[in-house]
Design a protein around this motif. Structure first.
Motif, short mmCIF file in Angstrom:
data_model
loop_
_atom_site.label_atom_id
_atom_site.label_comp_id
_atom_site.label_asym_id
_atom_site.label_seq_id
_atom_site.Cartn_x
_atom_site.Cartn_y
_atom_site.Cartn_z
N ILE A 82 0.86 -1.18 0.00
CA ILE A 82 0.00 0.00 0.00
C ILE A 82 0.90 1.23 0.00
CG2 ILE A 82 -1.74 1.32 1.27
CD1 ILE A 82 -2.70 -1.37 2.44
N CYS A 83 0.66 2.13 -0.93
CA CYS A 83 1.49 3.32 -1.04
C CYS A 83 0.68 4.57 -0.68
CB CYS A 83 2.04 3.45 -2.45
SG CYS A 83 0.80 3.67 -3.74
N SER A 84 1.39 5.64 -0.34
CA SER A 84 0.71 6.89 0.02
C SER A 84 0.52 7.81 -1.18
CB SER A 84 1.50 7.63 1.11
OG SER A 84 2.77 7.99 0.61
N ASP A 85 1.40 7.71 -2.18
CA ASP A 85 1.32 8.55 -3.38
C ASP A 85 1.41 7.62 -4.58
OD1 ASP A 85 1.99 10.14 -5.65
OD2 ASP A 85 2.84 11.69 -4.36
N TYR A 86 0.25 7.31 -5.14
CA TYR A 86 0.17 6.30 -6.20
C TYR A 86 1.05 6.65 -7.40
CZ TYR A 86 -1.62 3.20 -9.79
OH TYR A 86 -1.72 2.27 -10.80
N ILE A 138 1.10 -5.43 -15.60
CA ILE A 138 0.20 -6.50 -16.05
C ILE A 138 -1.20 -5.92 -16.22
CG2 ILE A 138 -0.87 -8.71 -15.45
CD1 ILE A 138 1.63 -9.20 -13.64
N ASN A 139 -1.65 -5.19 -15.19
CA ASN A 139 -2.98 -4.61 -15.21
C ASN A 139 -3.02 -3.44 -14.24
OD1 ASN A 139 -5.78 -4.65 -16.06
ND2 ASN A 139 -6.25 -5.28 -13.98
N GLU A 140 -3.82 -2.43 -14.59
CA GLU A 140 -4.02 -1.28 -13.73
C GLU A 140 -5.52 -0.98 -13.66
OE1 GLU A 140 -2.12 3.14 -13.16
OE2 GLU A 140 -2.36 2.41 -15.21
N ALA A 141 -6.01 -0.78 -12.44
CA ALA A 141 -7.45 -0.53 -12.28
C ALA A 141 -7.67 0.54 -11.22
CB ALA A 141 -8.16 -1.81 -11.86
N TYR A 142 -8.69 1.36 -11.45
CA TYR A 142 -9.13 2.33 -10.45
C TYR A 142 -10.47 1.86 -9.92
CZ TYR A 142 -10.75 6.55 -8.20
OH TYR A 142 -11.22 7.45 -7.26
N ARG A 143 -10.58 1.75 -8.61
CA ARG A 143 -11.83 1.32 -7.98
C ARG A 143 -12.49 2.55 -7.36
NH1 ARG A 143 -9.27 -3.97 -4.97
NH2 ARG A 143 -8.92 -5.15 -6.88
N LYS A 144 -13.45 3.11 -8.10
CA LYS A 144 -14.10 4.36 -7.69
C LYS A 144 -14.75 4.26 -6.31
CE LYS A 144 -17.26 7.91 -9.25
NZ LYS A 144 -18.14 8.40 -10.28
N GLU A 145 -15.42 3.15 -6.04
CA GLU A 145 -16.12 3.00 -4.76
C GLU A 145 -15.17 3.01 -3.57
OE1 GLU A 145 -14.91 -1.08 -6.07
OE2 GLU A 145 -15.79 0.64 -7.08
N ARG A 146 -13.90 2.68 -3.79
CA ARG A 146 -12.90 2.69 -2.72
C ARG A 146 -11.92 3.84 -2.86
NH1 ARG A 146 -10.76 -3.47 -2.84
NH2 ARG A 146 -9.15 -2.54 -1.54
N ASP A 147 -12.05 4.62 -3.95
CA ASP A 147 -11.09 5.67 -4.27
C ASP A 147 -9.67 5.10 -4.19
OD1 ASP A 147 -10.06 8.12 -5.00
OD2 ASP A 147 -10.09 8.93 -2.96
N PHE A 155 -1.16 -0.90 -4.21
CA PHE A 155 -2.47 -0.34 -3.88
C PHE A 155 -2.32 1.08 -3.37
CE2 PHE A 155 -3.29 -4.85 -3.42
CZ PHE A 155 -4.59 -5.01 -3.88
N SER A 156 -3.36 1.88 -3.58
CA SER A 156 -3.45 3.19 -2.93
C SER A 156 -4.80 3.25 -2.24
CB SER A 156 -3.34 4.32 -3.95
OG SER A 156 -4.49 4.35 -4.78
N PHE A 157 -4.81 3.78 -1.03
CA PHE A 157 -6.04 4.00 -0.28
C PHE A 157 -5.93 5.39 0.34
CE2 PHE A 157 -5.57 -0.66 0.00
CZ PHE A 157 -6.78 -1.04 -0.57
N PRO A 158 -7.03 6.12 0.40
CA PRO A 158 -6.94 7.44 1.04
C PRO A 158 -6.64 7.30 2.54
CG PRO A 158 -9.21 6.96 0.31
CD PRO A 158 -8.35 5.80 -0.10
N ASP A 159 -5.74 8.12 3.02
CA ASP A 159 -5.43 8.23 4.46
C ASP A 159 -4.95 6.93 5.10
OD1 ASP A 159 -6.23 10.94 4.41
OD2 ASP A 159 -8.32 10.29 4.52
N SER A 160 -4.11 6.18 4.41
CA SER A 160 -3.52 4.98 5.02
C SER A 160 -2.55 5.39 6.11
CB SER A 160 -2.76 4.16 3.97
OG SER A 160 -3.66 3.62 3.04
#
Length: 128
Positions: A12-16, A32-41, A58-63
């Motif tokens: 998990i990274c802080s700055d994607y 291999i693959n890149e995806a944005y998951r809007k529901e999880r930002d 992975f990136s998650f807000p405020d990890s």
């Protein structure tokens, strides 16, 4: 029960954008693959390491930040095998990445050292 191999390692990274650039452009892992998951930002980036191994970014807000370096309970570091420690260290330094002095593993007599990713995750390189 039988395990065949490690399927992937997830980070998990802080700055994607910064971490994506580090892992793809500096370390040279292919996407291999890149995806944005809007529901999880959240972004998820699947990266190929070598011929078979996979790293997930992975990136998650405020990890939360890593509690300590590197002795927090849990995953200590990730290690990548390289053909030449010296060549790899020289390359990393040419990209302005700080690398610890090369050491010798007292049990295997192999060379190894550490550097960090943009979130200070310890990364080991270990000579084949």
């Amino acid at each position: 029960m039988k395990f065949n191999r490690i399927n992937h390692v997830a980070i998990i990274c802080s700055d994607y954008k910064k971490s994506k650039k580090f892992y793809t452009e500096v370390l040279g892992f292919s996407i291999i693959n890149e995806a944005y998951r809007k529901e999880r930002d959240s972004y998820k980036l699947d990266l190929r390491v070598g011929n078979f191994d996979q790293l997930e970014l992975f990136s998650f807000p405020d990890s939360p930040k890593r509690p300590s370096y590197p002795e927090a309970c849990g995953l200590r570091h990730i290690s990548f095998e390289v053909d030449s420690i010296e060549n790899t260290v020289e390359y990393l330094k040419s990209k302005s990445i700080a690398v610890e002095p090369i050491r010798i593993d007292e049990f295997t007599d192999k060379k190894f050292t550490f550097f960090s990713d943009p979130d200070d995750l310890p990364i080991e390189i270990y000579e084949k």
